[in-house]
Design an enzyme around this catalytic site. Structure first.
Site, PDB file in Angstrom:
ATOM      1  CG  HIS A  60       0.438   7.294   1.699  1.00 23.03           C
ATOM      2  ND1 HIS A  60      -0.183   6.066   1.744  1.00 23.03           N
ATOM      3  CD2 HIS A  60       0.388   7.774   2.970  1.00 23.03           C
ATOM      4  CE1 HIS A  60      -0.594   5.809   2.977  1.00 23.03           C
ATOM      5  NE2 HIS A  60      -0.258   6.846   3.723  1.00 23.03           N
ATOM      6  CG  ASP A 109      -1.471   4.476  -1.027  1.00 23.14           C
ATOM      7  OD1 ASP A 109      -2.196   3.990  -0.149  1.00 23.14           O
ATOM      8  OD2 ASP A 109      -0.413   5.050  -0.786  1.00 23.14           O
TER       9      ASP A 109
END
Length: 468
Positions: A17, A116
């Protein structure tokens, strides 16, 4: 003089990520925007080698926040629940205080948060403080579409997924009715539907629709039909991938000064590049199951036997924390030791993009994390897929049945199958796979060139941010 926007990037604290968001940070800084990259304290410490690079990115600032876990917590895939729930409790509260300070007391207030998708708490906090918020989806769009179809899958009785008849076709994901089997749904669907971890992720995904825009690390021609379905639920979608390739296309600079060259939480063993230099053209199988992949010792030995028996040279990333129950001394069979001495090279971590781009590499045995899948595509290396968690299962199905650039070995781990698939990718079926791969590689590079869809979409994203 008009003040430039200030964007706060908030990744989920995991390698897969952090990596694409660092590439996005560099692209935004190149456009003259101010960026604060907010890591957890633990990962910020792992990436301290990035700090000297700040001199090359005067509009970039690194900051950190606690993940709420003890300093000595292992923070690997076996403890993903710990990380998720701690982030959603401890980090959430501290994020609010930090964003409030950056938005009201700072000389350059935050004007936009790009969070995110798993950090959905940022959505409500940003809205409460009057800051615009966008979502970054770090996995494949196809996996997101399957999650967004969760209510439909329930309604049509496709869930829960049991152990029985995993090859039964799934009918509740529009556009994929003749593609997905139960075993191809993202790994999360194998949990019980009342599992707190499952519920938490689904809540995060549904919260994404409350943001002003959704950003994907993909390119239009790869997943057009799926993007079209998702677009019906979001006001704005930006497909700007593959991000590292777009970065190379848009910015001419010394690669050694690029954030994308220093985005690993693990230090790469570069001795493998020297070993690759000594190998024949397209002869090597590169093996890596990512930064969080986990296997048993039994599975390790099956892969090892399969690779040695294939007769192909192999470069294998074997992380110290990637073997379950690996403590103590375990004798390694002599044939594996000898086979590895003859044609194998083992490292704890490798500079993957450089490895895949090396002329000696001809095949990629991968877990099919989205970053790895895109990197395999951009480098034109056909894949043998062994998916484990997250979006890996659906990605491997796309690789084998839609894009036809690899073979899917999901839910199987025996030496004969591994040997057979390596031989197929390197020899018997290589020509047909490379025809498909060459076409997709061209599409990927066309998208990031000036005038391409990803190049254009990044410009639109930057203008959108400036309009705040």
């Amino acid at each position: 003089m008009e003040q430039q926007p200030h964007i706060l990037l908030l990744p989920f604290p995991a390698q897969g990520h952090i990596k694409p968001l660092l590439s996005l940070a560099e692209l935004l800084c190149h456009a003259g925007l101010h960026v604060t990259f907010l890591n957890t304290d633990h990962n910020h410490h792992c990436l301290t080698h990035l700090q000297p690079l700040s001199a090359h990115f005067p509009t970039l600032h690194f900051d950190s926040i606690s993940d709420g876990l003890p300093t000595d917590h292992p923070r690997n895939i076996q403890f993903m629940r710990d990380i998720l729930f701690s982030v959603k409790s401890v980090t959430k509260l501290r994020f609010r205080d930090l964003l409030a300070d950056l938005s009201t007391k700072s000389e350059r207030p935050v004007t936009c948060v790009i969070a995110d998708s798993i950090m959905s708490f940022a959505i409500d906090i940003a809205k409460e403080l009057g800051v615009r918020v966008m979502t970054f989806w770090a996995l494949s769009p196809c996996s997101l579409w399957s999650f967004l179809c969760f209510p439909k899958l329930i309604e049509e009785g496709q869930l829960p997924v049991g152990d029985d008849d995993m090859d039964r076709m799934v009918r509740g994901v529009p556009g994929m009715e003749d593609l997905l089997r139960r075993r191809d749904l993202p790994g999360l669907y194998r949990l019980k539907l009342d599992d707190p971890f499952f519920i938490s992720i689904i809540e995060d995904i549904m919260a994404m629709t409350r943001t002003s825009a959704l950003i994907f690390n993909t390119f239009d021609n790869l997943e057009d039909p799926t993007i079209s379905h998702i677009a019906s639920l979001f006001s704005r979608i930006y497909t700007i991938g593959p991000l590292t390739t777009l970065l190379t296309s848009r910015i001419e600079h010394d690669v050694s000064r690029s954030l994308s060259s220093f985005n690993n939480l693990c230090e790469a063993d570069r001795s493998c590049m020297t070993w690759l230099d000594s190998q024949s053209l397209r002869s090597v199988v590169y093996v890596s199951f990512g930064s969080t992949g986990l296997m048993t010792r039994g599975q390790l030995l099956e892969f090892w036997h399969g690779m040695v028996n294939s007769g192909k040279p192999f470069l294998w990333v074997v992380r110290r924390d990637g073997i379950e129950g690996a403590e103590g001394e375990h004798p390694i069979p002599e044939e594996l030791q000898e086979g590895t001495k003859e044609r194998g090279f083992l490292v704890d971590w490798a500079p993957q993009e450089e490895v895949l781009a090396h002329q000696a590499v001809g095949g990629f045995l991968t877990h099919n994390g989205w970053n790895s899948t895109l990197e395999g595509i951009v480098s034109g290396v056909p894949m043998v897929c062994w998916p484990t968690i997250a979006d890996h299962q659906i990605n491997s199905r796309l690789v084998s049945e839609v894009w036809r650039i690899g073979l899917d070995m999901k839910d199987t781990c025996d030496r004969s199958t591994i040997e057979m698939m390596i031989r197929a990718v390197m020899e018997e079926r290589r020509e047909e796979m490379m025809k498909s791969m060459d076409r997709i590689v061209k599409l990927a590079h066309d998208c990031v060139d000036q005038g391409g869809s990803s190049y254009h979409n990044l410009d639109k994203l930057i203008e959108d941010i400036k309009q705040v």
